[in-house]
Design an enzyme around this catalytic site. Structure first.
Site, PDB file in Angstrom:
ATOM      1  N   GLU A 144       0.826  -1.207   0.000  1.00 46.52           N
ATOM      2  CA  GLU A 144       0.000   0.000   0.000  1.00 46.52           C
ATOM      3  C   GLU A 144       0.865   1.264   0.000  1.00 46.52           C
ATOM      4  OE1 GLU A 144      -3.043   0.277  -0.592  1.00 46.52           O
ATOM      5  OE2 GLU A 144      -3.700  -1.790  -0.416  1.00 46.52           O
TER       6      GLU A 144
ATOM      7  N   TYR B 240      -6.184   6.530   4.348  1.00 37.63           N
ATOM      8  CA  TYR B 240      -6.350   5.477   3.350  1.00 37.63           C
ATOM      9  C   TYR B 240      -5.597   4.208   3.755  1.00 37.63           C
ATOM     10  CZ  TYR B 240      -5.437   2.508  -0.527  1.00 37.63           C
ATOM     11  OH  TYR B 240      -5.317   1.379  -1.278  1.00 37.63           O
TER      12      TYR B 240
ATOM     13  N   ASP C 291      -9.551   5.592  -2.093  1.00 30.32           N
ATOM     14  CA  ASP C 291      -8.456   6.253  -2.809  1.00 30.32           C
ATOM     15  C   ASP C 291      -9.065   7.039  -3.978  1.00 30.32           C
ATOM     16  OD1 ASP C 291      -9.168   4.352  -4.654  1.00 30.32           O
ATOM     17  OD2 ASP C 291      -7.144   3.552  -4.950  1.00 30.32           O
TER      18      ASP C 291
ATOM     19  N   CYS D 231     -13.499   2.091 -14.655  1.00 25.24           N
ATOM     20  CA  CYS D 231     -14.018   3.454 -14.502  1.00 25.24           C
ATOM     21  C   CYS D 231     -12.840   4.421 -14.352  1.00 25.24           C
ATOM     22  CB  CYS D 231     -14.947   3.534 -13.289  1.00 25.24           C
ATOM     23  SG  CYS D 231     -15.905   5.061 -13.252  1.00 25.24           S
TER      24      CYS D 231
ATOM     25  N   CYS E 130     -18.693  -2.418 -17.721  1.00 26.92           N
ATOM     26  CA  CYS E 130     -18.859  -2.156 -16.280  1.00 26.92           C
ATOM     27  C   CYS E 130     -20.019  -2.951 -15.687  1.00 26.92           C
ATOM     28  CB  CYS E 130     -19.086  -0.660 -16.074  1.00 26.92           C
ATOM     29  SG  CYS E 130     -19.305  -0.244 -14.343  1.00 26.92           S
TER      30      CYS E 130
ATOM     31  N   CYS F 259     -25.782   2.981 -13.044  1.00 21.72           N
ATOM     32  CA  CYS F 259     -24.865   4.104 -12.830  1.00 21.72           C
ATOM     33  C   CYS F 259     -25.553   5.443 -13.113  1.00 21.72           C
ATOM     34  CB  CYS F 259     -23.647   3.948 -13.740  1.00 21.72           C
ATOM     35  SG  CYS F 259     -22.547   5.367 -13.695  1.00 21.72           S
TER      36      CYS F 259
HETATM   37  S1  SF4 Z   1     -20.998   2.847 -15.934  1.00 23.35           S
HETATM   38 FE1  SF4 Z   1     -20.552   4.389 -14.373  1.00 23.35          FE
HETATM   39  S2  SF4 Z   1     -19.301   3.351 -12.819  1.00 23.35           S
HETATM   40 FE2  SF4 Z   1     -19.267   2.106 -14.709  1.00 23.35          FE
HETATM   41  S3  SF4 Z   1     -17.456   2.756 -15.856  1.00 23.35           S
HETATM   42 FE3  SF4 Z   1     -19.202   3.972 -16.604  1.00 23.35          FE
HETATM   43  S4  SF4 Z   1     -19.151   5.828 -15.339  1.00 23.35           S
HETATM   44 FE4  SF4 Z   1     -17.897   4.302 -14.282  1.00 23.35          FE
END
Ligand code: SF4
Length: 294
Positions: free
Chosen positions: A37, A120, A138, A193, A203, A209
């Protein structure tokens, strides 16, 4: 049947897609996780990998590092950058030996009290080494949560209490599942992301999202300018440290003068290294890594 939660979706994706990194292997010691880390804070994974292996081969437990001179820690840090981290890690190892009998503590307050261990890192060690439930936030996690939950394109420059609360609200109640979700959020921000080119089509939370739903385009450019290195005092400091790392004991100023032609910049860089506690003057105009040869 209820819909899977945000954490469940990201954790499932993580279990199938996580990069195979040595600090994630089963049975890795809390000390190894702490070392990883600290190294990963300002250095990319690909550069950390060989340094991490070498560091732990030499100092597999905190007591081994605590018994070494600060100079050896700086030497082993090599070219990872921001070498004060090496000193802090050694101070941390010393504190672990003195306060905790050589065992990395598992309590968050004790982790936070260690030298060089911040918000963190303390939570990362508590979660990844001890399977505890803490928001591990982070830059990557801030960005994921900011986009997916708040529908904003990016997070601010520093972690705020609100970021910790927003991330904690997404964690499962069960500690081990929460620790897995924390690792998964970080990985999602690191590889899917990303700041400039989110791969929303890959994703696991695309369908929920908030940022994606808002129909906004990917950020147009970098949120931060890449830092210049060539010609900076950082480069000169690196060159000076390179000479001192390769030599045991004092190096005459004359030898150091050969690394850079601009005398004023050279002096400024050397003075900075001394002020940062990385280098110390010795004898008649010579310098060495701090504590070298004790
Ligand atoms: S859908 Fe949302 S969380 Fe997923 S990569 Fe795209 S912006 Fe990021």
């Amino acid at each position: 049947m209820s819909e899977p939660t945000f954490a469940t979706l990201v954790s499932r994706w993580y279990e199938e897609n996580a990069r195979d990194l040595p600090w994630r292997k089963p049975g890795v010691s809390p000390w190894a996780i702490l070392v990883s880390e600290v190294m990963l804070q300002q250095t990319p994974v690909v550069r950390v990998l060989p340094a991490y292996e070498a560091w732990l081969a030499r100092w597999p437990v905190p007591a081994a590092l605590a018994a070494e001179s600060p100079a050896e820690a700086i030497r082993m840090w090599g070219r990872l950058g921001y070498p004060r981290r090496a000193l802090r890690l050694r101070e941390c190892a010393t504190a672990i030996v003195e306060r905790h009998g050589g065992k990395v503590p598992d309590r968050l307050d004790q982790l936070l009290a260690l030298p060089g261990v911040g918000t963190y890192t303390a939570r990362a060690v508590a979660a990844f080494a001890y399977g505890q439930r803490h928001p591990v936030v982070d830059t990557n996690v801030r960005r994921v949560v900011c986009r997916a939950v708040a529908g904003e394109p990016d997070a601010g420059p520093a972690t705020r209490p609100a970021d910790l609360l927003a991330t904690e609200a997404l964690l499962p109640a069960e500690p081990a599942a929460a620790a897995l979700a924390s690792a998964a959020f970080m990985e999602l921000g690191a590889v899917i992301c990303t700041a400039r080119s989110p791969r929303c089509d890959l994703c696991p939370v695309e369908s929920t999202c908030a940022w994606r739903a808002s129909g906004q385009a990917a950020p147009a450019g970098p949120t931060r300018r890449p830092q210049r290195y060539a010609g900076t005092d950082r480069q000169v400091r690196g060159l000076l440290l390179g000479v001192l790392r390769e030599t045991t004991g004092p190096v005459p100023r004359q030898r150091l003068d050969q690394v850079w032609t601009d005398g004023a910049q050279r002096t400024r860089a050397l003075t900075g290294l001394v002020q940062d506690g990385l280098v110390e003057p010795v004898g008649d105009d010579s310098y060495r890594l701090v504590g070298d040869g004790y």
